[in-house]
Design an enzyme around this catalytic site. Structure first.
Site, PDB file in Angstrom:
ATOM      1  CB  CYS A  55      27.514  74.775 -26.485  1.00 41.31           C
ATOM      2  SG  CYS A  55      29.311  74.735 -26.319  1.00 41.31           S
ATOM      3  CE1 TYR A  86      32.089  70.565 -31.272  1.00 45.49           C
ATOM      4  CE2 TYR A  86      33.728  71.670 -32.627  1.00 45.49           C
ATOM      5  CZ  TYR A  86      32.597  71.717 -31.836  1.00 45.49           C
ATOM      6  OH  TYR A  86      31.970  72.914 -31.606  1.00 45.49           O
ATOM      7  CD  GLU A  98      28.303  70.222 -29.029  1.00 45.15           C
ATOM      8  OE1 GLU A  98      28.400  70.804 -27.927  1.00 45.15           O
ATOM      9  OE2 GLU A  98      28.752  70.691 -30.090  1.00 45.15           O
ATOM     10  CG  ASP A 133      25.802  77.698 -29.791  1.00 48.54           C
ATOM     11  OD1 ASP A 133      26.596  78.413 -30.427  1.00 48.54           O
ATOM     12  OD2 ASP A 133      25.917  77.485 -28.568  1.00 48.54           O
ATOM     13  CE1 TYR A 138      26.325  73.477 -30.322  1.00 46.97           C
ATOM     14  CE2 TYR A 138      25.618  74.170 -32.505  1.00 46.97           C
ATOM     15  CZ  TYR A 138      26.615  73.998 -31.568  1.00 46.97           C
ATOM     16  OH  TYR A 138      27.913  74.334 -31.875  1.00 46.97           O
ATOM     17  CB  CYS A 203      29.114  79.548 -21.370  1.00 44.15           C
ATOM     18  SG  CYS A 203      27.699  78.693 -20.617  1.00 44.15           S
ATOM     19  CB  CYS A 212      11.840  72.583 -13.803  1.00 44.31           C
ATOM     20  SG  CYS A 212      11.226  70.899 -14.078  1.00 44.31           S
TER      21      CYS A 212
END
Length: 221
Positions: A55, A86, A98, A133, A138, A203, A212
């Site tokens: 998202c 959208y 997205e 999601d 996504y 969120c 990372c």
């Protein structure tokens, strides 16, 4: 009907919605947090990076909070439909994911550092979903704007795969593709800086908790 229903498969160009020649809205003039213009052309010396990590509301905030980022905007990339809406993207019939477009000053923040933000902000092993999601929009993706970005992104993917494997995760599903082959279409104004305008807004992104490495050199061929 497929329209309005998420599908786990990407459409072919022939199956994709046709879209429209011009957008149905105008972008806001400036970023609500950083104060700089959303649309280009951007000042000389700045560079552009595009990231898809679930998202885009929460993803955009991760990047506007990163020092050295000049502006951010959210949109759709990786598919076939021109100037999609959208609702069309959520139907699964555009092929887009997205994304966040990040405009940054390479003298202040490196592309490798932006990749670190990208990898650590989501779980890149989940395919067509990110957390709760679910849908092709996504999926995880990096769209590169130069040969150097492409090499750096591929090297960081390899490096992070080693970290994830050691942490018990599966294979990274992130696509790393040239942005020139995958046009970016800005999202509607209400999506731009959504979590600044809606401080308690949803969120859905979340990382693996694994760090990372940065500064990895492209693998020698």
């Amino acid at each position: 009907m497929l329209f309005g229903r998420r599908t786990p498969e990407l459409p072919t160009p022939e199956q994709a919605l046709k879209g429209r020649a011009v957008p149905e809205f105008d972008l806001p003039a400036r970023h609500t947090v950083l104060g700089n213009p959303l649309a280009g052309p951007y000042p000389e010396g700045l560079e552009v990076a595009d990231f898809g990590l679930g998202c885009f509301w929460g993803a955009e905030r991760k990047f506007w909070q990163t020092p050295g980022v000049w502006t951010t905007l959210v949109g759709y990339q990786g598919g076939y439909t021109e100037n999609p809406s959208y609702d069309e993207v959520c139907s699964g019939l555009t092929g887009h994911t997205e994304v966040v477009r990040v405009v940054y000053d390479p003298a202040q923040v490196s592309y490798a550092t932006l990749l670190k933000v990208f990898w650590e902000a989501h779980n890149p092993t989940q395919g067509f979903r990110q957390g709760n999601d679910v849908g092709t929009q996504y999926r995880s993706a990096v769209y590169t704007h130069s040969a150097d970005q492409q090499a750096t992104a591929e090297a960081s993917r390899t490096a992070y795969q080693s970290v994830l494997t050691g942490g018990g995760y599966g294979e990274i599903t992130t696509a790393v593709l040239p942005a020139a082959e995958r046009p970016f279409w800005p999202a509607e104004p209400y999506h731009q800086q959504y979590l600044d305008k809606n401080v308690d807004g949803y969120c859905g992104i979340g990382g693996t908790g694994l760090s990372c490495p940065i500064g990895v050199a492209p693998a020698e061929g």
